[in-house]
Design a protein around this motif. Structure first.
Motif, PDB file in Angstrom:
ATOM      1  N   ALA A  79       0.825  -1.207   0.000  1.00  0.00           N
ATOM      2  CA  ALA A  79       0.000   0.000   0.000  1.00  0.00           C
ATOM      3  C   ALA A  79       0.861   1.260   0.000  1.00  0.00           C
ATOM      4  O   ALA A  79       0.527   2.255  -0.668  1.00  0.00           O
ATOM      5  N   ILE A  80       1.975   1.238   0.729  1.00  0.00           N
ATOM      6  CA  ILE A  80       2.818   2.429   0.844  1.00  0.00           C
ATOM      7  C   ILE A  80       3.840   2.513  -0.285  1.00  0.00           C
ATOM      8  O   ILE A  80       4.029   3.568  -0.897  1.00  0.00           O
ATOM      9  N   TYR A  81       4.510   1.397  -0.573  1.00  0.00           N
ATOM     10  CA  TYR A  81       5.631   1.412  -1.518  1.00  0.00           C
ATOM     11  C   TYR A  81       5.316   0.764  -2.863  1.00  0.00           C
ATOM     12  O   TYR A  81       6.140   0.802  -3.775  1.00  0.00           O
ATOM     13  N   GLY A  82       4.161   0.108  -2.974  1.00  0.00           N
ATOM     14  CA  GLY A  82       3.792  -0.501  -4.247  1.00  0.00           C
ATOM     15  C   GLY A  82       4.677  -1.664  -4.614  1.00  0.00           C
ATOM     16  O   GLY A  82       4.820  -2.635  -3.858  1.00  0.00           O
ATOM     17  N   TYR A  83       5.309  -1.557  -5.771  1.00  0.00           N
ATOM     18  CA  TYR A  83       6.113  -2.639  -6.341  1.00  0.00           C
ATOM     19  C   TYR A  83       7.147  -3.165  -5.355  1.00  0.00           C
ATOM     20  O   TYR A  83       7.302  -4.380  -5.186  1.00  0.00           O
ATOM     21  N   ASP A  84       7.862  -2.278  -4.668  1.00  0.00           N
ATOM     22  CA  ASP A  84       8.921  -2.716  -3.762  1.00  0.00           C
ATOM     23  C   ASP A  84       8.366  -3.516  -2.593  1.00  0.00           C
ATOM     24  O   ASP A  84       9.031  -4.414  -2.064  1.00  0.00           O
ATOM     25  N   GLY A  85       7.141  -3.202  -2.163  1.00  0.00           N
ATOM     26  CA  GLY A  85       6.528  -3.969  -1.094  1.00  0.00           C
ATOM     27  C   GLY A  85       6.241  -5.396  -1.508  1.00  0.00           C
ATOM     28  O   GLY A  85       6.334  -6.329  -0.693  1.00  0.00           O
ATOM     29  N   PHE A  86       5.901  -5.595  -2.787  1.00  0.00           N
ATOM     30  CA  PHE A  86       5.578  -6.932  -3.286  1.00  0.00           C
ATOM     31  C   PHE A  86       6.811  -7.830  -3.342  1.00  0.00           C
ATOM     32  O   PHE A  86       6.690  -9.051  -3.409  1.00  0.00           O
ATOM     33  N   LEU A  87       7.999  -7.228  -3.286  1.00  0.00           N
ATOM     34  CA  LEU A  87       9.228  -8.017  -3.321  1.00  0.00           C
ATOM     35  C   LEU A  87       9.322  -8.958  -2.118  1.00  0.00           C
ATOM     36  O   LEU A  87       9.939 -10.023  -2.201  1.00  0.00           O
ATOM     37  N   TYR A  88       8.707  -8.565  -0.994  1.00  0.00           N
ATOM     38  CA  TYR A  88       8.669  -9.472   0.154  1.00  0.00           C
ATOM     39  C   TYR A  88       7.945 -10.763  -0.238  1.00  0.00           C
ATOM     40  O   TYR A  88       8.380 -11.870   0.070  1.00  0.00           O
ATOM     41  N   SER A  89       6.795 -10.625  -0.901  1.00  0.00           N
ATOM     42  CA  SER A  89       6.014 -11.801  -1.301  1.00  0.00           C
ATOM     43  C   SER A  89       6.820 -12.713  -2.207  1.00  0.00           C
ATOM     44  O   SER A  89       6.823 -13.937  -2.049  1.00  0.00           O
ATOM     45  N   ILE A  90       7.493 -12.114  -3.178  1.00  0.00           N
ATOM     46  CA  ILE A  90       8.277 -12.907  -4.134  1.00  0.00           C
ATOM     47  C   ILE A  90       9.374 -13.681  -3.407  1.00  0.00           C
ATOM     48  O   ILE A  90       9.576 -14.880  -3.630  1.00  0.00           O
ATOM     49  N   GLY A  91      10.090 -12.996  -2.516  1.00  0.00           N
ATOM     50  CA  GLY A  91      11.169 -13.659  -1.782  1.00  0.00           C
ATOM     51  C   GLY A  91      10.666 -14.781  -0.906  1.00  0.00           C
ATOM     52  O   GLY A  91      11.224 -15.879  -0.887  1.00  0.00           O
ATOM     53  N   PHE A  92       9.569 -14.521  -0.172  1.00  0.00           N
ATOM     54  CA  PHE A  92       9.010 -15.545   0.710  1.00  0.00           C
ATOM     55  C   PHE A  92       8.567 -16.783  -0.073  1.00  0.00           C
ATOM     56  O   PHE A  92       8.681 -17.906   0.404  1.00  0.00           O
ATOM     57  N   LEU A  93       8.038 -16.593  -1.290  1.00  0.00           N
ATOM     58  CA  LEU A  93       7.518 -17.723  -2.066  1.00  0.00           C
ATOM     59  C   LEU A  93       8.638 -18.518  -2.739  1.00  0.00           C
ATOM     60  O   LEU A  93       8.680 -19.751  -2.658  1.00  0.00           O
ATOM     61  N   VAL A  94       9.559 -17.806  -3.404  1.00  0.00           N
ATOM     62  CA  VAL A  94      10.653 -18.489  -4.111  1.00  0.00           C
ATOM     63  C   VAL A  94      11.485 -19.335  -3.142  1.00  0.00           C
ATOM     64  O   VAL A  94      12.010 -20.383  -3.501  1.00  0.00           O
ATOM     65  N   ALA A  95      11.540 -18.894  -1.889  1.00  0.00           N
ATOM     66  CA  ALA A  95      12.324 -19.613  -0.887  1.00  0.00           C
ATOM     67  C   ALA A  95      11.887 -21.060  -0.736  1.00  0.00           C
ATOM     68  O   ALA A  95      12.696 -21.928  -0.383  1.00  0.00           O
ATOM     69  N   TRP A  96      10.610 -21.352  -1.031  1.00  0.00           N
ATOM     70  CA  TRP A  96      10.125 -22.719  -0.835  1.00  0.00           C
ATOM     71  C   TRP A  96      10.727 -23.705  -1.820  1.00  0.00           C
ATOM     72  O   TRP A  96      10.747 -24.911  -1.566  1.00  0.00           O
ATOM     73  N   LEU A  97      11.216 -23.211  -2.948  1.00  0.00           N
ATOM     74  CA  LEU A  97      11.880 -24.112  -3.891  1.00  0.00           C
ATOM     75  C   LEU A  97      13.159 -24.676  -3.281  1.00  0.00           C
ATOM     76  O   LEU A  97      13.500 -25.842  -3.482  1.00  0.00           O
ATOM     77  N   VAL A  98      13.876 -23.828  -2.521  1.00  0.00           N
ATOM     78  CA  VAL A  98      15.074 -24.308  -1.824  1.00  0.00           C
ATOM     79  C   VAL A  98      14.684 -25.377  -0.802  1.00  0.00           C
ATOM     80  O   VAL A  98      15.312 -26.437  -0.706  1.00  0.00           O
ATOM     81  N   ALA A  99      13.613 -25.103  -0.043  1.00  0.00           N
ATOM     82  CA  ALA A  99      13.159 -26.066   0.962  1.00  0.00           C
ATOM     83  C   ALA A  99      12.720 -27.380   0.319  1.00  0.00           C
ATOM     84  O   ALA A  99      13.028 -28.467   0.814  1.00  0.00           O
ATOM     85  N   LEU A 100      11.998 -27.296  -0.803  1.00  0.00           N
ATOM     86  CA  LEU A 100      11.490 -28.497  -1.464  1.00  0.00           C
ATOM     87  C   LEU A 100      12.615 -29.337  -2.049  1.00  0.00           C
ATOM     88  O   LEU A 100      12.665 -30.560  -1.872  1.00  0.00           O
TER      89      LEU A 100
END
Length: 537
Positions: A79-100
Motif C-alpha cells: 500500500a505504501i511502496y507498491g512494487y517494492d513492497g511486493f518483493l517481500y512476497s516474491i522472496g518468501f515464495l521463491v524460498a520454498w523451492l530451496v526447501a522443497l
C-alpha cells in the motif's frame, strides 16, 4: 471514505471486534483440549505422533508461514511502496523451492524432532546440539518479536486502547494465550490451530480480493491506476520507491532478497513441521501443497495492498494506530464496515496466535530435546521428563517474547521487516550447516560450530550496529546513534561469511570426519531406511 478514526483512535465497533476474537479463542481452546488427550509421549508432544497427512501438513505449514508479516506487513508495504513492497512476497515464495529441492525429504528421513538431530548425526553430540539450540532460540525470538508487535498494534487499533500500558497489556494477553496452547495442546493442538487459521486466512483474503476487484470492475489496470492516482504518483507501480533511493538501499534490497530466499530452509519451526508426517513422500507432498497455498495467498496480498492504497490512502494508513501494519484492517472497514473488519481482524489475530504457538513449541522442544535430554542428561531422562522441561521452557520463552514484543511495538517497526531479520539469522546460522551436513562428506564438528556460531554472531552483531537499532527515526532506539553498518538487513555479509567459516573450520583443523556415520546419514537421507516411524494409538 468513511471516518475511520474515532476520537479514541479505533475503527469499527470494539464490542463486535472483541466478540469475534473471543469466538476464535474459544474454538481453538476447545480444539487444543481435545488434542491434548493424545499427548502421551515425546513423539506426540513434539511431532503429533507423526500422524499428520501431507495435505494437512501443507495447510499447517501455510498456517505457520503466513504470519502477521504476510497478512499485515506485506499488505501495508504494498500500500505504501507498491512494487517494492511486493518483493517481500516474491522472496518468501521463491524460498520454498530451496526447501522443497534441498531440505524437506532429507530432513524428514534423518531427524527425530529437531534440526539438531540432523546436524549432530555424524558430529560430536554435545557441542553441536548446544549450538543448534542457541541458534533455534535466536531465530524464534526474532520471529516472536514481530508477531507480538503485530498483535499489540492490531488489537490496540481494533479495541480502541491507546497508551503504552494498554498496548503492553494486549501483548501480555496474546503471550499468555500462546503459552497455554503450547502447554496443553503440544504439536497436535498447534497443528490443528494452524490448519484452521490457514483456511480462514486464505478465505478472508479471497473475499477481500474479489471485493476490491469488484470495486474496480474486475479490471486490474483500473485498480493499479486508482492506487497511483491516490498516491499522486506512478512511483507505486515502478521499482525503486523503497529500495531505489540510493546505492545503500539497493544493496539492502539484495541483502533482503538473499535472506528471504535462503532463510526459509533454515527456519526451525518450518523444519520441525516435516517431522509430523509419516513418510518422506508426505513431507514432499506437504511442501508442494504449501507452495500452492502460499503462492495463491501472495497474489491476493498484491490486490489487497494496492486496494488499500487506492481506497484508504497511504496517509490514512500511516496515521492510524499500528501504522503500516493497519492497511488490511483499514481496507476491510472501508469495504464491508464493522462486520468485515471484525472478521478480518479475527483472522489476523488467529494468524498471530497460531504462528507464535508454533514458534514457542519449536524453541522449547529444541532446548528440552537437544540441551536438557541429550547434553545435560546424556539421554538418561525419566518418562515424560523431557516434555516437562519443554513446557517449563515454553513459559520462559513466552515471558521473554512478551517483553521484547512490547519494545518492538513501541518502536513501531514494520513486522514484515522484523520477520526478514529472523530469516537473515536462519539463513546465516542454520542453512550453511544443514547443507554442509547433508552434502559434504568432509564436514566436521569444528566446521559446524564455526558456521553456526560465526553466522549467528556476525548476523546479530551487524543488526545491533545497523540503523534497525539506532541512528534513525525508525530505529528501535532513535535517541542514540551507534550504527556503523549501513544495511538494515545483514544477509549480504553474514550468509557468505557463515558458508566460508564452515569451510575454514573444516579444512583448517585436524579433526577427521566420521566416515561411517556419513555413509549411514547418506543412505538414510536418500532412501529413508531407518527413518522415524509414525506412532500408533
Amino acid at each position: 471514505m468513511r471516518d475511520l478514526l474515532a476520537a479514541e483512535a479505533t475503527i469499527g465497533n470494539p464490542a463486535i471486534n472483541i466478540s469475534i476474537f473471543g469466538a476464535f479463542v474459544v474454538v481453538t481452546l476447545a480444539i487444543t483440549f481435545r488434542a491434548s488427550r493424545n499427548n502421551k509421549s515425546a513423539a506426540d508432544y513434539y511431532a503429533a505422533g507423526r500422524t499428520i497427512t501431507g495435505q494437512q501438513n501443507g495447510l499447517a505449514i501455510a498456517g505457520d508461514y503466513l504470519s502477521a508479516a504476510s497478512f499485515l506487513g506485506i499488505a501495508g508495504a504494498i500500500a505504501i511502496y507498491g512494487y517494492d513492497g511486493f518483493l517481500y512476497s516474491i522472496g518468501f515464495l521463491v524460498a520454498w523451492l530451496v526447501a522443497l529441492l534441498l531440505v524437506a525429504e532429507l530432513m524428514r528421513n534423518t531427524a527425530r524432532f529437531t534440526m539438531a538431530d540432523v546436524l549432530a548425526f555424524r558430529m560430536r553430540q554435545g557441542p553441536v546440539r548446544t549450538a543448534a539450540a542457541i541458534s533455534t532460540l535466536a531465530v524464534s525470538l526474532f520471529y516472536l518479536l514481530a508477531q507480538m508487535a503485530g498483535a499489540g498494534g492490531l488489537v490496540a487499533l481494533l479495541l480502541g486502547v491507546s497508551g503504552p500500558v494498554a498496548e503492553a497489556l494486549v501483548v501480555v494477553v496474546v503471550g499468555a494465550l500462546m503459552i497455554f496452547y503450547v502447554l496443553v495442546g503440544g504439536m497436535r493442538g498447534t497443528t490443528w490451530v494452524q490448519i484452521i487459521k490457514a483456511s480462514l486466512l486464505i478465505a478472508g483474503a479471497l473475499v477481500m480480493t474479489i471485493w476490491v476487484l469488484g470495486d474496480f470492475g474486475f479490471n486490474l489496470s483500473a485498480l493499479l491506476g486508482g492506487a497511483a492516482d491516490r498516491a499522486g504518483t506512478t512511483g507505486v507501480l515502478n521499482p525503486g520507491a523503497q529500495y531505489g533511493v540510493s546505492e545503500v538501499t539497493r544493496l539492502d534490497f539484495i541483502s533482503l532478497a538473499l535472506a528471504l530466499v535462503l532463510g526459509t530452509a533454515g527456519l526451525p519451526h518450518v523444519l520441525m513441521r516435516f517431522y509430523t508426517v509419516p513418510t518422506a513422500k508426505a513431507a514432499r507432498t506437504s511442501v508442494v501443497w504449501a507452495i500452492w497455498l502460499i503462492g495463491i495467498f501472495y497474489l491476493f496480498s498484491l490486490i489487497i495492498g494496492y486496494g488499500a492504497g487506492a481506497l484508504v490512502g497511504a496517509d490514512a494508513i500511516v496515521a492510524a494506530p499500528g501504522g503500516v501494519n493497519a492497511a488490511a484492517p483499514l481496507l476491510a472497514f472501508e469495504l464491508g464496515g464493522t462486520v468485515l473488519l471484525g472478521i478480518i481482524a479475527g483472522v489476523a489475530f488467529a494468524t498471530i496466535l497460531a504462528v507464535v504457538a508454533g514458534l514457542t513449541i519449536t524453541a522449547s522442544a529444541s532446548f528440552a530435546h537437544d540441551v536438557y535430554a541429550s547434553v545435560i542428561k546424556k539421554g538418561d531422562v525419566p518418562p515424560n521428563g523431557e516434555v516437562k522441561v519443554a513446557r517449563i521452557t515454553a513459559v520462559v520463552i513466552g515471558a521473554v517474547a512478551i517483553g521484547l514484543g512490547i519494545l518492538a511495538l513501541r518502536a513501531g517497526l514494520n513486522i514484515a521487516f522484523l520477520v526478514a531479520l529472523a530469516f537473515a539469522v536462519a539463513a546465516s546460522a542454520n542453512l550453511p550447516t544443514i547443507l554442509y551436513t547433508l552434502f559434504w562428506k568432509r564436514f566436521t564438528t569444528q566446521g559446524a560450530l564455526w558456521s553456526i556460531y560465526g553466522g549467528l554472531i556476525i548476523c546479530i552483531g551487524l543488526i545491533i550496529f545497523s540503523p534497525v537499532v539506532s541512528g534513525a527515526e525508525t530505529s528501535m532506539i532513535p535517541t542514540v546513534d551507534f550504527a556503523w553498518f549501513p544495511l538494515r538487513n545483514p544477509g549480504l555479509v553474514s550468509i557468505p561469511a557463515s558458508f566460508l567459516l564452515g569451510y575454514l573450520g573444516t579444512v583448517l583443523t585436524k579433526e577427521k570426519p566420521n566416515e561411517e556415520k556419513w555413509a549411514e546419514l547418506e543412505v538414510r537421507a536418500f532412501t529413508g531406511i531407518g527413518a522415524e516411524k509414525a506412532v500408533d494409538h
